[in-house]
Design a protein around this motif. Sequence first.
Motif, PDB file in Angstrom:
ATOM      1  N   SER A  67       0.829  -1.211   0.000  1.00  0.00           N
ATOM      2  CA  SER A  67       0.000   0.000   0.000  1.00  0.00           C
ATOM      3  C   SER A  67       0.866   1.265   0.000  1.00  0.00           C
ATOM      4  CB  SER A  67      -1.001  -0.004   1.154  1.00  0.00           C
ATOM      5  OG  SER A  67      -0.368   0.044   2.402  1.00  0.00           O
ATOM      6  N   PHE A  68       2.025   1.232   0.681  1.00  0.00           N
ATOM      7  CA  PHE A  68       2.924   2.386   0.663  1.00  0.00           C
ATOM      8  C   PHE A  68       3.391   2.672  -0.766  1.00  0.00           C
ATOM      9  CE2 PHE A  68       7.029   4.518   0.899  1.00  0.00           C
ATOM     10  CZ  PHE A  68       6.776   5.535   1.807  1.00  0.00           C
ATOM     11  N   VAL A  69       3.783   1.638  -1.474  1.00  0.00           N
ATOM     12  CA  VAL A  69       4.249   1.796  -2.858  1.00  0.00           C
ATOM     13  C   VAL A  69       3.138   2.375  -3.732  1.00  0.00           C
ATOM     14  CG1 VAL A  69       4.986   0.508  -4.911  1.00  0.00           C
ATOM     15  CG2 VAL A  69       6.039   0.037  -2.696  1.00  0.00           C
ATOM     16  N   LEU A  70       1.896   1.936  -3.507  1.00  0.00           N
ATOM     17  CA  LEU A  70       0.781   2.449  -4.301  1.00  0.00           C
ATOM     18  C   LEU A  70       0.512   3.926  -4.034  1.00  0.00           C
ATOM     19  CD1 LEU A  70      -1.645  -0.586  -4.067  1.00  0.00           C
ATOM     20  CD2 LEU A  70      -0.313   0.145  -6.054  1.00  0.00           C
ATOM     21  N   PHE A  71       0.709   4.387  -2.804  1.00  0.00           N
ATOM     22  CA  PHE A  71       0.531   5.800  -2.485  1.00  0.00           C
ATOM     23  C   PHE A  71       1.680   6.648  -3.026  1.00  0.00           C
ATOM     24  CE2 PHE A  71      -2.414   4.382   0.839  1.00  0.00           C
ATOM     25  CZ  PHE A  71      -3.426   5.311   0.678  1.00  0.00           C
ATOM     26  N   ASP A  72       2.880   6.111  -3.025  1.00  0.00           N
ATOM     27  CA  ASP A  72       4.081   6.852  -3.428  1.00  0.00           C
ATOM     28  C   ASP A  72       4.158   6.914  -4.950  1.00  0.00           C
ATOM     29  OD1 ASP A  72       6.547   8.103  -3.527  1.00  0.00           O
ATOM     30  OD2 ASP A  72       7.669   6.261  -3.117  1.00  0.00           O
ATOM     31  N   THR A  73       3.310   7.741  -5.549  1.00  0.00           N
ATOM     32  CA  THR A  73       3.168   7.745  -7.005  1.00  0.00           C
ATOM     33  C   THR A  73       4.390   8.290  -7.739  1.00  0.00           C
ATOM     34  OG1 THR A  73       2.006   9.874  -6.903  1.00  0.00           O
ATOM     35  CG2 THR A  73       0.657   7.857  -6.932  1.00  0.00           C
ATOM     36  N   GLU A  99      -1.540  12.937  11.810  1.00  0.00           N
ATOM     37  CA  GLU A  99      -1.249  11.962  12.869  1.00  0.00           C
ATOM     38  C   GLU A  99      -0.080  11.050  12.502  1.00  0.00           C
ATOM     39  OE1 GLU A  99      -4.726   9.757  14.042  1.00  0.00           O
ATOM     40  OE2 GLU A  99      -5.866  11.594  14.388  1.00  0.00           O
ATOM     41  N   LEU A 100      -0.011  10.653  11.241  1.00  0.00           N
ATOM     42  CA  LEU A 100       1.066   9.759  10.810  1.00  0.00           C
ATOM     43  C   LEU A 100       2.400  10.487  10.635  1.00  0.00           C
ATOM     44  CD1 LEU A 100      -0.842   7.576   8.185  1.00  0.00           C
ATOM     45  CD2 LEU A 100      -0.073   6.868  10.464  1.00  0.00           C
ATOM     46  N   ASP A 101       2.346  11.773  10.315  1.00  0.00           N
ATOM     47  CA  ASP A 101       3.558  12.572  10.076  1.00  0.00           C
ATOM     48  C   ASP A 101       4.193  12.943  11.424  1.00  0.00           C
ATOM     49  OD1 ASP A 101       5.570  14.075   8.957  1.00  0.00           O
ATOM     50  OD2 ASP A 101       4.273  15.763   8.425  1.00  0.00           O
ATOM     51  N   ILE A 102       4.898  12.004  12.005  1.00  0.00           N
ATOM     52  CA  ILE A 102       5.444  12.140  13.359  1.00  0.00           C
ATOM     53  C   ILE A 102       6.373  13.348  13.484  1.00  0.00           C
ATOM     54  CG2 ILE A 102       6.798  11.006  15.173  1.00  0.00           C
ATOM     55  CD1 ILE A 102       4.071   9.656  14.562  1.00  0.00           C
ATOM     56  N   ASP A 103       7.283  13.526  12.510  1.00  0.00           N
ATOM     57  CA  ASP A 103       8.242  14.629  12.612  1.00  0.00           C
ATOM     58  C   ASP A 103       7.711  15.949  12.035  1.00  0.00           C
ATOM     59  OD1 ASP A 103       8.392  14.141   9.897  1.00  0.00           O
ATOM     60  OD2 ASP A 103      10.463  13.428   9.942  1.00  0.00           O
ATOM     61  N   GLY A 106       5.861  17.289   6.705  1.00  0.00           N
ATOM     62  CA  GLY A 106       5.013  17.330   5.521  1.00  0.00           C
ATOM     63  C   GLY A 106       5.123  16.139   4.602  1.00  0.00           C
ATOM     64  N   VAL A 107       5.899  15.131   4.981  1.00  0.00           N
ATOM     65  CA  VAL A 107       5.984  13.898   4.200  1.00  0.00           C
ATOM     66  C   VAL A 107       5.954  12.701   5.151  1.00  0.00           C
ATOM     67  CG1 VAL A 107       7.265  14.912   2.258  1.00  0.00           C
ATOM     68  CG2 VAL A 107       8.514  13.854   4.130  1.00  0.00           C
ATOM     69  N   LEU A 108       5.447  11.589   4.632  1.00  0.00           N
ATOM     70  CA  LEU A 108       5.436  10.353   5.404  1.00  0.00           C
ATOM     71  C   LEU A 108       6.527   9.431   4.894  1.00  0.00           C
ATOM     72  CD1 LEU A 108       1.613   9.509   5.470  1.00  0.00           C
ATOM     73  CD2 LEU A 108       2.965  10.755   7.169  1.00  0.00           C
ATOM     74  N   THR A 109       7.413   9.067   5.777  1.00  0.00           N
ATOM     75  CA  THR A 109       8.403   8.053   5.442  1.00  0.00           C
ATOM     76  C   THR A 109       7.748   6.686   5.623  1.00  0.00           C
ATOM     77  OG1 THR A 109       9.175   7.874   7.714  1.00  0.00           O
ATOM     78  CG2 THR A 109      10.283   9.512   6.294  1.00  0.00           C
ATOM     79  N   PHE A 110       8.404   5.652   5.135  1.00  0.00           N
ATOM     80  CA  PHE A 110       7.855   4.314   5.330  1.00  0.00           C
ATOM     81  C   PHE A 110       7.766   3.987   6.822  1.00  0.00           C
ATOM     82  CE2 PHE A 110       8.158  -0.298   5.787  1.00  0.00           C
ATOM     83  CZ  PHE A 110       7.016  -0.656   5.082  1.00  0.00           C
ATOM     84  N   LYS A 111       8.748   4.433   7.577  1.00  0.00           N
ATOM     85  CA  LYS A 111       8.725   4.168   9.019  1.00  0.00           C
ATOM     86  C   LYS A 111       7.490   4.795   9.662  1.00  0.00           C
ATOM     87  CE  LYS A 111      11.513   4.528  13.203  1.00  0.00           C
ATOM     88  NZ  LYS A 111      12.756   4.974  13.793  1.00  0.00           N
ATOM     89  N   GLU A 112       7.177   6.034   9.292  1.00  0.00           N
ATOM     90  CA  GLU A 112       6.000   6.689   9.848  1.00  0.00           C
ATOM     91  C   GLU A 112       4.719   5.981   9.393  1.00  0.00           C
ATOM     92  OE1 GLU A 112       7.226  11.367  10.266  1.00  0.00           O
ATOM     93  OE2 GLU A 112       6.982  10.557   8.237  1.00  0.00           O
ATOM     94  N   TYR A 113       4.649   5.680   8.108  1.00  0.00           N
ATOM     95  CA  TYR A 113       3.462   5.044   7.532  1.00  0.00           C
ATOM     96  C   TYR A 113       3.229   3.655   8.118  1.00  0.00           C
ATOM     97  CZ  TYR A 113       0.275   3.234   3.960  1.00  0.00           C
ATOM     98  OH  TYR A 113      -0.792   2.672   3.304  1.00  0.00           O
ATOM     99  N   SER A 114       4.293   2.896   8.263  1.00  0.00           N
ATOM    100  CA  SER A 114       4.149   1.509   8.727  1.00  0.00           C
ATOM    101  C   SER A 114       4.019   1.403  10.240  1.00  0.00           C
ATOM    102  CB  SER A 114       5.328   0.656   8.256  1.00  0.00           C
ATOM    103  OG  SER A 114       6.528   1.092   8.857  1.00  0.00           O
ATOM    104  N   GLY A 115       4.217   2.492  10.941  1.00  0.00           N
ATOM    105  CA  GLY A 115       4.162   2.453  12.399  1.00  0.00           C
ATOM    106  C   GLY A 115       2.769   2.616  12.986  1.00  0.00           C
ATOM    107  N   ASN A 116       1.747   2.675  12.139  1.00  0.00           N
ATOM    108  CA  ASN A 116       0.377   2.862  12.615  1.00  0.00           C
ATOM    109  C   ASN A 116      -0.124   1.575  13.281  1.00  0.00           C
ATOM    110  OD1 ASN A 116      -2.358   3.198  12.958  1.00  0.00           O
ATOM    111  ND2 ASN A 116      -2.710   4.064  10.936  1.00  0.00           N
ATOM    112  N   PRO A 117      -0.230   1.544  14.603  1.00  0.00           N
ATOM    113  CA  PRO A 117      -0.627   0.315  15.288  1.00  0.00           C
ATOM    114  C   PRO A 117      -2.033  -0.150  14.941  1.00  0.00           C
ATOM    115  CG  PRO A 117      -0.478   2.123  16.855  1.00  0.00           C
ATOM    116  CD  PRO A 117       0.015   2.639  15.538  1.00  0.00           C
ATOM    117  N   MET A 118      -2.932   0.764  14.614  1.00  0.00           N
ATOM    118  CA  MET A 118      -4.287   0.364  14.264  1.00  0.00           C
ATOM    119  C   MET A 118      -4.298  -0.453  12.975  1.00  0.00           C
ATOM    120  SD  MET A 118      -7.636   2.710  14.033  1.00  0.00           S
ATOM    121  CE  MET A 118      -9.040   2.218  13.080  1.00  0.00           C
ATOM    122  N   SER A 119      -3.506  -0.043  11.985  1.00  0.00           N
ATOM    123  CA  SER A 119      -3.425  -0.786  10.735  1.00  0.00           C
ATOM    124  C   SER A 119      -2.913  -2.197  10.988  1.00  0.00           C
ATOM    125  CB  SER A 119      -2.490  -0.089   9.741  1.00  0.00           C
ATOM    126  OG  SER A 119      -3.021   1.132   9.347  1.00  0.00           O
TER     127      SER A 119
END
Length: 149
Positions: A67-73, A99-103, A106-119
């Motif tokens: 899903s990250f790859v699909l968003f990263d157009t 919420e996902l953009d921890i730092d 203005g961008v989501l790294t894979f670490k930020e994106y994949s760190g969502n515990p709800m997902s």
Amino acid sequence: MFDFPFSKRLKPMPSAMKFTLLFSQLLAVACLAGANPTTDKLYAEIDQNKDGKLTAKEFADHIIGVSFVLFDTNHDHKIDAKEWAAVEKGLEGEKAFAELDIDKNGVLTFKEYSGNPMSREVLIRIFSTIDPNHDGVLTVEEVPANKKK
């Protein structure tokens, strides 16, 4: 709407999560559909440690990665607000991005994106629905089409 017993707990959810849930359902169906070259290749790809068993973690990691790859157009290994907004519309999407953009850059790294515990929790629950003996792993032998009749 997704017909999961726990779906009432998840409303409202960002459309990215809905997409991830839909993708994971499709993957689950592919796993259950049985052996063929496509599902065998997918099974091998998801099996990160090559032990012949899929764990819930391997399953979740794969879905989140795809899903990250699909968003990263633009394929720059991060999701910017414009890429996110193409899928996530309105205030709900903006809040999810924030919420996902921890730092807060203005961008989501894979670490930020994949760190969502709800997902991860949702994906692990989905995995448990395709694990016939609920031991936390899915072996090739457990796939219905591979069982001896």
